[in-house]
Design a protein around this motif. Structure first.
Motif, PDB file in Angstrom:
ATOM      1  N   ALA A   1     -11.675  19.820  -2.067  1.00  0.00           N
ATOM      2  CA  ALA A   1     -10.253  20.093  -2.344  1.00  0.00           C
ATOM      3  C   ALA A   1     -10.110  20.764  -3.707  1.00  0.00           C
TER       4      ALA A   1
ATOM      5  N   LEU B   1      -8.626  24.496  -4.586  1.00  0.00           N
ATOM      6  CA  LEU B   1      -7.546  24.715  -5.555  1.00  0.00           C
ATOM      7  C   LEU B   1      -7.948  25.787  -6.563  1.00  0.00           C
TER       8      LEU B   1
ATOM      9  N   LEU C   1       2.453  16.266 -11.174  1.00  0.00           N
ATOM     10  CA  LEU C   1       2.829  15.052 -10.434  1.00  0.00           C
ATOM     11  C   LEU C   1       3.154  13.912 -11.389  1.00  0.00           C
TER      12      LEU C   1
ATOM     13  N   PHE D   1       6.555  11.668 -11.322  1.00  0.00           N
ATOM     14  CA  PHE D   1       6.514  10.220 -11.110  1.00  0.00           C
ATOM     15  C   PHE D   1       7.030   9.458 -12.334  1.00  0.00           C
TER      16      PHE D   1
ATOM     17  N   ASP E   1      -3.259   6.446 -12.957  1.00  0.00           N
ATOM     18  CA  ASP E   1      -4.323   7.355 -12.510  1.00  0.00           C
ATOM     19  C   ASP E   1      -4.084   8.798 -12.942  1.00  0.00           C
ATOM     20  N   LEU E   2      -2.800   9.187 -13.010  1.00  0.00           N
ATOM     21  CA  LEU E   2      -2.491  10.604 -13.272  1.00  0.00           C
ATOM     22  C   LEU E   2      -2.187  10.874 -14.743  1.00  0.00           C
TER      23      LEU E   2
ATOM     24  N   ARG F   1     -11.801   5.116 -13.611  1.00  0.00           N
ATOM     25  CA  ARG F   1     -10.396   4.708 -13.500  1.00  0.00           C
ATOM     26  C   ARG F   1     -10.278   3.326 -12.874  1.00  0.00           C
TER      27      ARG F   1
ATOM     28  N   ASP G   1      -7.028   5.926  -5.180  1.00  0.00           N
ATOM     29  CA  ASP G   1      -7.107   6.721  -6.392  1.00  0.00           C
ATOM     30  C   ASP G   1      -6.129   7.884  -6.259  1.00  0.00           C
ATOM     31  N   PHE G   2      -5.082   7.863  -7.060  1.00  0.00           N
ATOM     32  CA  PHE G   2      -4.024   8.860  -6.911  1.00  0.00           C
ATOM     33  C   PHE G   2      -4.444  10.253  -7.363  1.00  0.00           C
ATOM     34  N   GLU G   3      -5.408  10.320  -8.267  1.00  0.00           N
ATOM     35  CA  GLU G   3      -5.849  11.660  -8.689  1.00  0.00           C
ATOM     36  C   GLU G   3      -6.512  12.367  -7.499  1.00  0.00           C
ATOM     37  N   GLU G   4      -7.372  11.644  -6.813  1.00  0.00           N
ATOM     38  CA  GLU G   4      -8.029  12.233  -5.635  1.00  0.00           C
ATOM     39  C   GLU G   4      -7.010  12.578  -4.565  1.00  0.00           C
TER      40      GLU G   4
ATOM     41  N   ALA H   1      -3.913  13.300  -4.964  1.00  0.00           N
ATOM     42  CA  ALA H   1      -3.114  14.452  -5.411  1.00  0.00           C
ATOM     43  C   ALA H   1      -3.862  15.754  -5.151  1.00  0.00           C
ATOM     44  N   HIS H   2      -5.150  15.772  -5.488  1.00  0.00           N
ATOM     45  CA  HIS H   2      -5.933  17.008  -5.294  1.00  0.00           C
ATOM     46  C   HIS H   2      -6.105  17.329  -3.809  1.00  0.00           C
ATOM     47  N   ARG H   3      -6.437  16.302  -3.034  1.00  0.00           N
ATOM     48  CA  ARG H   3      -6.673  16.544  -1.598  1.00  0.00           C
ATOM     49  C   ARG H   3      -5.385  16.960  -0.893  1.00  0.00           C
TER      50      ARG H   3
ATOM     51  N   THR I   1      -2.693  18.372  -2.229  1.00  0.00           N
ATOM     52  CA  THR I   1      -2.241  19.700  -2.650  1.00  0.00           C
ATOM     53  C   THR I   1      -3.076  20.786  -1.963  1.00  0.00           C
ATOM     54  N   ALA I   2      -4.397  20.564  -1.883  1.00  0.00           N
ATOM     55  CA  ALA I   2      -5.258  21.550  -1.203  1.00  0.00           C
ATOM     56  C   ALA I   2      -4.879  21.635   0.277  1.00  0.00           C
TER      57      ALA I   2
ATOM     58  N   ASP J   1       4.069  21.655  -3.911  1.00  0.00           N
ATOM     59  CA  ASP J   1       4.174  20.509  -4.833  1.00  0.00           C
ATOM     60  C   ASP J   1       5.280  19.542  -4.392  1.00  0.00           C
TER      61      ASP J   1
ATOM     62  N   VAL K   1       4.113  17.557  -1.417  1.00  0.00           N
ATOM     63  CA  VAL K   1       3.097  16.564  -1.804  1.00  0.00           C
ATOM     64  C   VAL K   1       3.754  15.372  -2.504  1.00  0.00           C
ATOM     65  N   SER K   2       4.625  15.654  -3.476  1.00  0.00           N
ATOM     66  CA  SER K   2       5.216  14.523  -4.206  1.00  0.00           C
ATOM     67  C   SER K   2       6.114  13.701  -3.286  1.00  0.00           C
TER      68      SER K   2
ATOM     69  N   LEU L   1       3.979  11.344  -1.226  1.00  0.00           N
ATOM     70  CA  LEU L   1       3.413  10.267  -2.056  1.00  0.00           C
ATOM     71  C   LEU L   1       4.498   9.250  -2.439  1.00  0.00           C
TER      72      LEU L   1
END
Lengths: 163, 195
Positions: free
Chosen positions: A35, A39, A53, A57, A81-82, A93, B8-11, B13-15, B17-18, B44, B47-48, B51
């Motif tokens: 992913a 990007l 994000l 949030f 996390d963000l 994390r 894990d929200f970072e993962e 978010a990336h997945r 969005t892609a 965006d 995605v948001s 979530l």
């Protein structure tokens, strides 16, 4: 849009999903590393995705606070996390989350202990043993020292306001 | 609900969005800064929104029904398709509500309707148009084009079915699907630069 078209849209949605998954892979096949690569390929910085994000949030969490409503636990975790500067790997994390939870638990425990101690009645020690003729001076001294230790310990455990 | 430790929200978010970007490209909607006109939502935003629905408990995940990301990505794709339906509906209504004046000069086109920037919302989610976009995107890549043909013309969906038809291994099919995904991004970037 015609009624006939409207009616055909639900199977159409499933059909499009089937085509998409067959051509490009199902959602579960899109792993995090891939992913991020996609990007970057599209000219998007993954850190920027995170930052955008986070801002959304953070604003949402503030709306909760302003309305006096509790912030959902998952929203708190998302912010953690963000947050800019949060550790880079999911493992790190997860460790930070665990450490925070452990510290929170120790603090909660200590606060509960202090509250309980504050509710205990003040200790007073009976000194009638000093009139006992069968006790030697050495025994009385030992008992005095013990009483003094107990009082000191009890005073140390109390909150400073003397409650 | 999934244990929060493994989340894990970072993962995510990336997945997401892609995946959202890929879906935008599949439907010919443009890149990250594009929006679905009429509803005004970007990748965006989609995605948001998905979530937030999950964080607020409106979208519930049950581990027995698949992984969390698949649930969110499927909801994301459905939201995009729904917004295209809404946009198509709104577009049709706004056009049909205008009285047709035969003798009057035709009204100037709005920016959305100018040639080159027009998005046919109903067409975006039309299966034939979806197929056309895929064929065009991979026309110059014979190995990828044959996978596209196997799916679109022969209705083969499982890697082993496609592999048997093309005389390659299922692993090679998976490999080509990854290439299709990357090529989809590249093709759209080139198309946007030349548009």
């Amino acid at each position: 849009m015609s009624e006939q078209k409207e009616k055909g849209l639900f199977p159409q949605k499933a059909r499009l999903a089937q085509l998409s998954d067959s051509l490009y892979g199902s959602p579960s096949e899109l792993v995090a590393r891939e992913a991020r690569e996609l990007l970057r390929r599209a000219g998007i910085d993954p850190e920027d995705v995170k930052a955008r994000l986070y801002r959304k949030f953070d604003a949402l969490a503030k709306q909760y606070a302003a309305a006096g409503r509790p912030v959902p636990a998952l929203l708190k975790q998302a912010l953690s996390d963000l947050r800019p500067g949060a550790p880079g790997s999911p493992k790190e994390r997860a460790l930070v989350r665990e450490a925070r939870a452990a510290i929170r638990s120790v603090i909660d425990h200590a606060q509960r202990m202090q509250e309980r101690l504050a509710r205990l009645p003040r200790v007073t020690l009976a000194t009638a043993y000093r009139n006992k003729k069968e006790l030697s001076e050495r025994d009385k001294k030992l008992l005095d020292d013990l009483a003094e230790d107990l009082l000191k310990h009890n005073n140390r455990s109390r909150p400073k306001d003397g409650r | 609900m999934e244990a929060q430790q493994s989340l894990d929200f970072e993962e995510l978010a990336h997945r997401l969005t892609a995946f959202g970007l890929r879906t935008f490209y599949e439907f010919g909607l443009g890149g990250r800064n594009s929006t679905v006109a009429g509803v005004g939502l970007s990748v965006d935003d989609f995605v948001s929104a998905v979530l937030v629905e999950y964080m607020e408990g409106k979208l519930q995940h049950q581990a027995s029904r698949g992984d969390l990301f698949s649930l969110l990505a499927t909801a994301l794709r459905n939201d995009i398709i729904d917004s295209l339906r809404k946009a198509a509906h709104a577009h049709e209504e706004s056009r049909s509500s205008l009285p047709a004046e035969r003798d009057a000069d035709p009204a100037p086109l709005s920016l959305d309707e100018l040639p080159g920037s027009t998005i046919d919302f109903a067409g975006s989610i039309d299966e034939e148009r979806y197929g056309e976009r895929a064929r065009t995107a991979f026309a110059g890549e014979p190995e990828l084009a044959e996978v596209v043909s196997a799916v679109l013309e022969l209705n083969l969906y499982k890697p082993r079915e496609i592999a048997a038809e093309l005389g390659i291994t299922a692993a090679e099919v998976q490999n080509r699907k990854k290439r299709l995904q990357r090529q989809l991004i590249d093709h759209n970037l080139v198309e946007r630069k030349t548009a």
